[in-house]
Scaffold this motif. Structure first.
Motif, PDB file in Angstrom:
ATOM      1  N   PHE A 173       0.811  -1.216   0.000  1.00  0.00           N
ATOM      2  CA  PHE A 173       0.000   0.000   0.000  1.00  0.00           C
ATOM      3  C   PHE A 173       0.846   1.268   0.000  1.00  0.00           C
ATOM      4  CE2 PHE A 173      -3.173  -3.087   1.339  1.00  0.00           C
ATOM      5  CZ  PHE A 173      -4.263  -2.681   0.577  1.00  0.00           C
ATOM      6  N   ALA A 174       2.119   1.159   0.340  1.00  0.00           N
ATOM      7  CA  ALA A 174       2.997   2.319   0.212  1.00  0.00           C
ATOM      8  C   ALA A 174       3.301   2.600  -1.254  1.00  0.00           C
ATOM      9  CB  ALA A 174       4.290   2.097   0.998  1.00  0.00           C
ATOM     10  N   GLN A 175       3.476   1.548  -2.045  1.00  0.00           N
ATOM     11  CA  GLN A 175       3.802   1.690  -3.468  1.00  0.00           C
ATOM     12  C   GLN A 175       3.168   0.529  -4.226  1.00  0.00           C
ATOM     13  OE1 GLN A 175       5.631   4.440  -4.456  1.00  0.00           O
ATOM     14  NE2 GLN A 175       4.935   3.888  -6.507  1.00  0.00           N
ATOM     15  N   PRO A 176       1.857   0.626  -4.544  1.00  0.00           N
ATOM     16  CA  PRO A 176       1.160  -0.519  -5.145  1.00  0.00           C
ATOM     17  C   PRO A 176       1.784  -0.956  -6.469  1.00  0.00           C
ATOM     18  CG  PRO A 176      -0.404   1.157  -4.425  1.00  0.00           C
ATOM     19  CD  PRO A 176       0.960   1.769  -4.330  1.00  0.00           C
ATOM     20  N   SER A 177       1.963  -2.271  -6.612  1.00  0.00           N
ATOM     21  CA  SER A 177       2.453  -2.862  -7.853  1.00  0.00           C
ATOM     22  C   SER A 177       2.019  -4.324  -7.882  1.00  0.00           C
ATOM     23  CB  SER A 177       3.976  -2.755  -7.956  1.00  0.00           C
ATOM     24  OG  SER A 177       4.604  -3.580  -6.996  1.00  0.00           O
ATOM     25  N   SER A 178       2.020  -4.902  -9.065  1.00  0.00           N
ATOM     26  CA  SER A 178       1.629  -6.310  -9.194  1.00  0.00           C
ATOM     27  C   SER A 178       2.582  -7.218  -8.430  1.00  0.00           C
ATOM     28  CB  SER A 178       1.599  -6.699 -10.673  1.00  0.00           C
ATOM     29  OG  SER A 178       0.640  -5.929 -11.374  1.00  0.00           O
ATOM     30  N   THR A 179       3.889  -6.894  -8.478  1.00  0.00           N
ATOM     31  CA  THR A 179       4.880  -7.719  -7.796  1.00  0.00           C
ATOM     32  C   THR A 179       4.663  -7.720  -6.285  1.00  0.00           C
ATOM     33  OG1 THR A 179       6.500  -7.249  -9.530  1.00  0.00           O
ATOM     34  CG2 THR A 179       7.346  -8.071  -7.432  1.00  0.00           C
ATOM     35  N   LEU A 180       4.449  -6.520  -5.712  1.00  0.00           N
ATOM     36  CA  LEU A 180       4.240  -6.431  -4.267  1.00  0.00           C
ATOM     37  C   LEU A 180       2.901  -7.041  -3.857  1.00  0.00           C
ATOM     38  CD1 LEU A 180       5.631  -2.848  -3.526  1.00  0.00           C
ATOM     39  CD2 LEU A 180       6.670  -5.051  -2.957  1.00  0.00           C
ATOM     40  N   ARG A 181       1.930  -6.970  -4.733  1.00  0.00           N
ATOM     41  CA  ARG A 181       0.643  -7.596  -4.412  1.00  0.00           C
ATOM     42  C   ARG A 181       0.777  -9.114  -4.359  1.00  0.00           C
ATOM     43  NH1 ARG A 181      -5.038  -6.520  -7.739  1.00  0.00           N
ATOM     44  NH2 ARG A 181      -6.434  -7.630  -6.283  1.00  0.00           N
ATOM     45  N   ARG A 182       1.511  -9.678  -5.314  1.00  0.00           N
ATOM     46  CA  ARG A 182       1.745 -11.129  -5.284  1.00  0.00           C
ATOM     47  C   ARG A 182       2.554 -11.523  -4.055  1.00  0.00           C
ATOM     48  NH1 ARG A 182       2.578 -10.303 -10.881  1.00  0.00           N
ATOM     49  NH2 ARG A 182       4.831 -10.186 -10.522  1.00  0.00           N
ATOM     50  N   SER A 183       3.537 -10.696  -3.701  1.00  0.00           N
ATOM     51  CA  SER A 183       4.359 -11.004  -2.519  1.00  0.00           C
ATOM     52  C   SER A 183       3.520 -10.997  -1.247  1.00  0.00           C
ATOM     53  CB  SER A 183       5.504  -9.996  -2.403  1.00  0.00           C
ATOM     54  OG  SER A 183       6.348 -10.055  -3.532  1.00  0.00           O
ATOM     55  N   ALA A 184       2.624  -9.995  -1.124  1.00  0.00           N
ATOM     56  CA  ALA A 184       1.773  -9.922   0.063  1.00  0.00           C
ATOM     57  C   ALA A 184       0.832 -11.118   0.139  1.00  0.00           C
ATOM     58  CB  ALA A 184       0.975  -8.615   0.043  1.00  0.00           C
ATOM     59  N   ILE A 185       0.249 -11.506  -1.001  1.00  0.00           N
ATOM     60  CA  ILE A 185      -0.652 -12.659  -1.028  1.00  0.00           C
ATOM     61  C   ILE A 185       0.095 -13.932  -0.635  1.00  0.00           C
ATOM     62  CG2 ILE A 185      -2.022 -14.134  -2.558  1.00  0.00           C
ATOM     63  CD1 ILE A 185      -2.793 -11.574  -4.090  1.00  0.00           C
ATOM     64  N   THR A 186       1.303 -14.086  -1.192  1.00  0.00           N
ATOM     65  CA  THR A 186       2.108 -15.272  -0.889  1.00  0.00           C
ATOM     66  C   THR A 186       2.474 -15.336   0.588  1.00  0.00           C
ATOM     67  OG1 THR A 186       3.033 -15.212  -3.128  1.00  0.00           O
ATOM     68  CG2 THR A 186       4.214 -16.516  -1.486  1.00  0.00           C
ATOM     69  N   SER A 187       2.885 -14.191   1.154  1.00  0.00           N
ATOM     70  CA  SER A 187       3.287 -14.161   2.558  1.00  0.00           C
ATOM     71  C   SER A 187       2.111 -14.453   3.480  1.00  0.00           C
ATOM     72  CB  SER A 187       3.890 -12.792   2.881  1.00  0.00           C
ATOM     73  OG  SER A 187       4.278 -12.722   4.234  1.00  0.00           O
ATOM     74  N   ILE A 188       0.933 -13.867   3.190  1.00  0.00           N
ATOM     75  CA  ILE A 188      -0.239 -14.106   4.033  1.00  0.00           C
ATOM     76  C   ILE A 188      -0.691 -15.560   3.913  1.00  0.00           C
ATOM     77  CG2 ILE A 188      -2.669 -13.506   4.360  1.00  0.00           C
ATOM     78  CD1 ILE A 188      -1.941 -10.654   3.528  1.00  0.00           C
ATOM     79  N   ALA A 189      -0.620 -16.118   2.700  1.00  0.00           N
ATOM     80  CA  ALA A 189      -0.992 -17.520   2.512  1.00  0.00           C
ATOM     81  C   ALA A 189      -0.072 -18.440   3.306  1.00  0.00           C
ATOM     82  CB  ALA A 189      -0.952 -17.877   1.025  1.00  0.00           C
ATOM     83  N   ALA A 190       1.223 -18.086   3.372  1.00  0.00           N
ATOM     84  CA  ALA A 190       2.163 -18.893   4.147  1.00  0.00           C
ATOM     85  C   ALA A 190       1.823 -18.846   5.638  1.00  0.00           C
ATOM     86  CB  ALA A 190       3.585 -18.398   3.902  1.00  0.00           C
ATOM     87  N   SER A 191       1.421 -17.648   6.121  1.00  0.00           N
ATOM     88  CA  SER A 191       1.034 -17.539   7.532  1.00  0.00           C
ATOM     89  C   SER A 191      -0.224 -18.346   7.815  1.00  0.00           C
ATOM     90  CB  SER A 191       0.801 -16.061   7.889  1.00  0.00           C
ATOM     91  OG  SER A 191       1.984 -15.306   7.749  1.00  0.00           O
TER      92      SER A 191
END
Length: 727
Positions: free
Chosen positions: A655-673
């Protein structure tokens, strides 16, 4: 036959009687109030004029203008506005005297410092709200009323200041006296009616959620209108302290009610969004089960199969909700046990997330309804000291305030340059009205439209001024004839101010008319001077309008981008700020950012849709993040804490700098948790379910194809493994 005819005639007479009584009630409720207000404005103006002439004040029109500016339909609002006008006037006069004393012989430095002062006051009117904002406006343009005439004769600065102060105080006293003694109207009943309407509207919104509605586009207008009421009600209850000590206690309860309403409305929006996502992604069994789970909450807000109409009926709703809170665990277990055995683990998690949000809605609705019900005569219900409510605080864009100040200072500087360079005979009046226009409308949600209405009012005021100065005042003999000459224009302007859509036209009529009415304590009618003043006024207002167009803080792409960025920063703060921000403060900040920009009143406009979507997304995600972090503080497992902290960090970066790459990273990290939490035994973690459901909710919001993130951070299905899409 005669008996039947007699009965029919009686029924007709009764019907006509009820019809006439209904028409009379409507007239008293609407038209009569308008006539009473116009009569009070006329009476206060005549009283101010009589007192000014009686004491031979230099400019009675200043007292008349003061009455016109502070007069309101509600007594406490007149008192509050008068109080802050007096403060602003005193500050403006003190600054004028100080600057004249320092730069009596230096015109250019004097005007430069005046420009800086007006910039400061204009910026202050953006930072503060309501009457405090108005005090800054007064402190700004009072310096023109006192300081500029003093430059022509510095030796009489103190006399000019005291004379203007006396005239203004006469106007304030007359407006307050008439408002308090002639058909006084408090804001208490107005506040109660507004609170009742908001409760009915929210109850209706709560009950409207059903399977059919999930097929329709998400409704935003109703939610935002109710949210904007929070800050609109502040205008009234900020004035309520002027009425009585009971009003001040009522104000504290209203603050608590606003906070609780923001909480429950945000939770309901989150639940509705979850239901839409489940419906769109094809989970009908989960949606049906959640609708069954939520149905008792919808029924609980109704009494006699309709929304509660007042606080007394709300007490019955509160008792129903009390009973529902007691049996909620049983109801939840019944619905959970009826879930189909064919549900996948992901669908079971969807149900758990919806159940958690339903419980939160029930808890927050419980608090909201009880506070609302207690507002019926709290002193008789043992509520002498209500709970401390969280303060909404002040939330603004510093750059927007700086640019507004720059705009106000530039308008003053340009008009001062024209005054000196062109030797305008009416330069002081032109500078004054330009400053009024550039400061008075700085905090307006649509200043461009406001200035256009002000120009229309100025033109009408000029026409009325011409008729009054050269046709009526020349025939006036004595005070009665003088009053009759002024009354038509005052009544016309007052009528305009009773219509919210065109109220600024009335303000324009009042300001132009009273600034140039052709009498002081001695009558003077000068056609040449009148034409010069009319041209100078229109030039000054158009110049202010030009600068509003050049520096538009409410309606351009830059402004909308700034607001969207500020909303994203709130989500980032919710993720990483230590300790996490208070939820009520964050929600108030988000809503006020939108309200200051004016987009909450333009929900249907396509250009504002993105900002509105960002607001709703901010409320939705930040609520889940704050709840997640509060639950995380109760967890001792270091691996879980580290995993979720990493997920929140990725979310903050997104949300500081929206991008497709950061969105995928956030989804991946939350899914891992989520995967790690699912692998742990729930018995080892007391709040295992709450952590899991909040993570799952955020994960679903990030995967939503209709998310406001999608245009700037698109997410292709092929870029996310299937396991993560269904985690």
């Amino acid at each position: 036959m005669s008996r039947g005819n007699t009965g029919l005639a009686f029924m007709r007479r009764t019907r006509w009687r009820y019809m006439l009584l209904g028409m009379l009630r409507d007239w008293v409720r609407e038209d009569a109030q308008t006539l009473i207000y116009i009569g009070k404005v006329l009476l206060a103006c005549m009283l101010a004029m009589w007192v000014s002439l009686r004491f031979e004040l230099e400019q009675p029109r200043t007292a008349l203008l003061t009455v016109a500016i502070v007069m309101q339909t509600r007594t406490s609002m007149v008192l509050a506005k008068s109080y802050y006008r007096l403060i602003g006037t005193l500050v403006g006069i003190a600054t004028s005297v100080l600057l004249v004393a320092l730069f009596a012989q230096e015109r250019v430095p004097f005007l430069v410092y005046l420009s800086l002062w007006i910039s400061f006051c204009t910026a202050g009117s953006i930072v503060f709200r309501h009457h405090q904002s108005y005090a800054f406006v007064l402190a700004g343009y009072t310096i023109c009323i006192v300081g500029l005439p003093a430059t022509l004769n510095p030796g009489h600065t103190f006399d000019i200041a005291m004379t203007r102060l006396s005239e203004i105080m006469v106007g304030l006293a007359c407006a307050s006296l008439v408002s308090a003694l002639v058909f006084p109207q408090g804001v208490g009943e107005l506040l109660r009616n507004a609170v009742r309407k908001r409760f009915r509207d929210f109850s209706r919104l709560l009950c409207s959620l059903n399977r059919e509605k999930l097929d329709e586009p998400a409704g935003q207008a109703a939610t935002l209108r109710m949210a904007s009421d929070i800050f609109e009600l502040e205008i009234f209850h900020a004035s309520s302290s002027m009425e009585s000590s009971h009003s001040r206690a009522y104000r504290e309860q209203l603050n608590m009610l606003n906070s609780e309403f923001m909480a429950v409305s945000t939770s309901f929006h989150s639940f509705e969004q979850l239901m839409r996502r489940l419906h769109t992604s094809g989970h009908p069994q989960v949606v049906d089960s959640l609708m069954v789970l939520f149905a008792p909450i919808q029924s609980a807000v109704l009494t006699h199969r309709r929304e509660a109409q007042d606080e007394l009926e709300a007490r019955q709703v509160a008792l129903t909700i009390d009973a529902l809170v007691q049996r909620w665990p049983t109801h939840l277990n019944e619905v959970r046990s009826s879930l189909p055995s064919t549900l996948t683990d992901n669908e079971k998690l969807d149900f758990a997330t919806g159940a958690e949000l339903s419980l939160r809605i029930l808890s927050e609705l419980h608090a909201y309804v009880h506070t609302y019900a207690s507002m019926r005569k709290p002193e008789k219900m043992g509520i002498s000291k209500p709970r401390r409510s969280p303060r909404l605080g002040m939330h603004f864009d510093p750059l927007a305030a700086l640019l507004a100040g720059l705009r106000g200072g530039l308008v003053f500087a340009v008009m001062s340059f024209l005054w000196i360079a062109c030797d305008l005979r009416s330069g002081i009046e032109a500078i004054t009205i330009a400053t009024i226009a550039s400061t008075l409308f700085a905090s307006s949600p649509a200043p461009g439209r406001t200035v256009r209405q002000f120009i229309i009012g100025a033109v009408i005021g000029t026409a009325l001024l011409y008729i009054c100065n050269f046709h009526l005042l020349t025939q006036a003999q004595g005070f009665v004839m003088l009053a009759l000459a002024l009354c038509p224009a005052i009544a016309i302007a007052a009528w305009f101010t009773t219509r919210p859509a065109i109220a600024v036209i009335g303000s324009g009529i009042f300001i132009v008319f009273f600034l140039h009415i052709g009498f002081n304590n001695v009558f003077a009618a000068d056609p040449v001077n009148f034409i010069n003043e009319a041209i100078a006024d229109l030039l000054a207002i158009m110049l202010a309008g030009l600068f509003y167009s050049l520096i538009d803080l409410t309606n351009d792409l830059w402004s909308r981008t700034r607001v969207a960025q500020a909303l994203r920063e709130l989500i980032r703060d919710a993720c990483i700020q230590t300790p996490p921000p208070a939820r009520a403060k964050l929600e108030a900040h988000a809503r006020e950012l939108l309200l200051r920009m004016g987009s909450a009143r333009r929900v249907a406009d396509a250009k504002d849709k993105e900002v509105v979507d960002w607001l709703l997304s901010t409320l939705e995600i930040s609520q889940a993040v704050i709840a997640l972090r509060l639950e995380l503080d109760r967890t001792d497992d270091a691996i879980i804490r580290s995993s979720i902290d990493q997920s929140l960090l990725q979310l903050a970066r997104l949300f500081a700098q929206p991008s497709s790459t950061l969105r995928r990273s956030a989804i991946t990290s939350i899914a891992a948790s989520i995967e790690y939490l699912q692998s742990k035994a729930p018995l080892g973690i007391p709040n295992h379910g709450q952590l899991l459901t909040m993570l799952h909710f955020i994960h679903g919001a990030l995967l939503d194809k209709d998310s406001v993130l999608t245009p700037i951070a698109p997410l292709e299905d092929s870029s996310i493994p299937g396991a993560l899409r269904h985690a």
